[in-house]
Scaffold this motif. Structure first.
Motif, PDB file in Angstrom:
ATOM      1  N   UNK A  94     -11.182  22.580 -12.982  1.00  0.00           N
ATOM      2  CA  UNK A  94     -11.379  21.277 -13.588  1.00  0.00           C
ATOM      3  C   UNK A  94     -11.114  21.418 -15.075  1.00  0.00           C
ATOM      4  N   UNK A  95     -10.320  20.498 -15.617  1.00  0.00           N
ATOM      5  CA  UNK A  95     -10.051  20.479 -17.058  1.00  0.00           C
ATOM      6  C   UNK A  95     -11.246  19.872 -17.788  1.00  0.00           C
ATOM      7  N   UNK A  96     -11.500  20.341 -18.996  1.00  0.00           N
ATOM      8  CA  UNK A  96     -12.559  19.758 -19.820  1.00  0.00           C
ATOM      9  C   UNK A  96     -12.166  18.330 -20.195  1.00  0.00           C
ATOM     10  N   UNK A  97     -13.177  17.497 -20.352  1.00  0.00           N
ATOM     11  CA  UNK A  97     -12.941  16.112 -20.739  1.00  0.00           C
ATOM     12  C   UNK A  97     -14.017  15.706 -21.724  1.00  0.00           C
ATOM     13  N   UNK A  98     -13.604  15.123 -22.820  1.00  0.00           N
ATOM     14  CA  UNK A  98     -14.539  14.640 -23.829  1.00  0.00           C
ATOM     15  C   UNK A  98     -14.467  13.120 -23.856  1.00  0.00           C
ATOM     16  N   UNK A  99     -15.580  12.489 -23.508  1.00  0.00           N
ATOM     17  CA  UNK A  99     -15.649  11.038 -23.473  1.00  0.00           C
ATOM     18  C   UNK A  99     -15.888  10.524 -24.888  1.00  0.00           C
ATOM     19  N   UNK A 100     -14.806  10.074 -25.513  1.00  0.00           N
ATOM     20  CA  UNK A 100     -14.883   9.620 -26.897  1.00  0.00           C
ATOM     21  C   UNK A 100     -15.478   8.229 -27.026  1.00  0.00           C
ATOM     22  N   UNK A 101     -15.763   7.584 -25.895  1.00  0.00           N
ATOM     23  CA  UNK A 101     -16.362   6.256 -25.950  1.00  0.00           C
ATOM     24  C   UNK A 101     -17.874   6.330 -26.113  1.00  0.00           C
ATOM     25  N   UNK A 102     -18.430   7.532 -25.977  1.00  0.00           N
ATOM     26  CA  UNK A 102     -19.877   7.688 -26.074  1.00  0.00           C
ATOM     27  C   UNK A 102     -20.597   7.344 -24.789  1.00  0.00           C
ATOM     28  N   UNK A 103     -19.843   7.244 -23.700  1.00  0.00           N
ATOM     29  CA  UNK A 103     -20.432   6.873 -22.414  1.00  0.00           C
ATOM     30  C   UNK A 103     -21.087   8.022 -21.676  1.00  0.00           C
ATOM     31  N   UNK A 104     -21.071   9.206 -22.259  1.00  0.00           N
ATOM     32  CA  UNK A 104     -21.740  10.342 -21.626  1.00  0.00           C
ATOM     33  C   UNK A 104     -21.001  10.927 -20.446  1.00  0.00           C
ATOM     34  N   UNK A 105     -19.707  10.732 -20.379  1.00  0.00           N
ATOM     35  CA  UNK A 105     -18.924  11.235 -19.252  1.00  0.00           C
ATOM     36  C   UNK A 105     -18.236  12.564 -19.560  1.00  0.00           C
ATOM     37  N   UNK A 106     -18.735  13.307 -20.549  1.00  0.00           N
ATOM     38  CA  UNK A 106     -18.144  14.605 -20.887  1.00  0.00           C
ATOM     39  C   UNK A 106     -18.189  15.524 -19.672  1.00  0.00           C
ATOM     40  N   UNK A 107     -17.179  16.386 -19.576  1.00  0.00           N
ATOM     41  CA  UNK A 107     -17.114  17.322 -18.461  1.00  0.00           C
ATOM     42  C   UNK A 107     -16.644  18.668 -19.000  1.00  0.00           C
ATOM     43  N   UNK A 108     -17.342  19.705 -18.620  1.00  0.00           N
ATOM     44  CA  UNK A 108     -16.939  21.052 -19.023  1.00  0.00           C
ATOM     45  C   UNK A 108     -15.831  21.546 -18.097  1.00  0.00           C
ATOM     46  N   UNK A 109     -14.978  22.401 -18.660  1.00  0.00           N
ATOM     47  CA  UNK A 109     -13.918  23.002 -17.857  1.00  0.00           C
ATOM     48  C   UNK A 109     -14.536  23.953 -16.841  1.00  0.00           C
ATOM     49  N   UNK A 110     -13.896  24.045 -15.678  1.00  0.00           N
ATOM     50  CA  UNK A 110     -14.331  24.992 -14.653  1.00  0.00           C
ATOM     51  C   UNK A 110     -13.108  25.782 -14.234  1.00  0.00           C
TER      52      UNK A 110
END
Length: 143
Positions: A94-110
């Motif tokens: 899984x690629x890392x994802x940074x939710x820049x909208x502030x919606x708390x949907x950040x995801x760490x890379x796996x």
């Protein structure tokens, strides 16, 4: 960028594109429903993405649950896969994802835990037939 990372980004992009397409209606080609279980070293493999890529046409996608069960989706509204032979890709990366909208949907890379023969250099294939198909994938971490 590493080839595996490029493959994962491409698969994610395709996933979003194809699953957002409209389904149903008379435009849908003949499909077979596909489900099964993915295991790794005889244990259920959770949170793996399963992609069936036909020789021509749209791929079908599924994600394994905590017990390794998956069901393929052709579109958001249509389960199944095109009838015929498919190349199969199974990945856990899984690629890392940074939710820049502030919606708390950040995801760490796996990182990928599966050997390349199941994803970047897949040797997996499957034949989808009309009707219901149960296609299991007993994967091995070393062979």
């Amino acid at each position: 960028m590493k080839p595996a990372a490029m493959l994962n980004m491409s698969l994610l992009s395709l996933s979003l594109l194809f699953l957002s397409a409209c389904g149903g209606g008379s435009d849908t080609p003949p499909l077979g429903t596909v489900s099964g279980v993915v295991t790794l070293d005889d244990k259920p493999l959770a949170d793996a993405e399963v992609t069936f890529q036909p020789e021509k046409g749209r791929p079908s996608l599924g994600k394994t649950d905590s017990q390794g069960n998956y069901t393929l989706a052709y579109t958001v509204n249509e389960n199944g896969a095109l009838i015929g032979p498919h190349q199969v890709i199974i990945t856990t990366a899984v690629e890392a994802f940074s939710d820049e909208t502030g919606g708390g949907q950040d995801r760490e890379a796996r990182p990928e835990i599966l050997p390349p023969k199941y994803n970047a250099q897949t040797t997996l294939t499957a034949e989808v037939k009309p009707g219901s198909n149960t296609i299991d994938f007993p994967l091995k971490s070393k062979e």
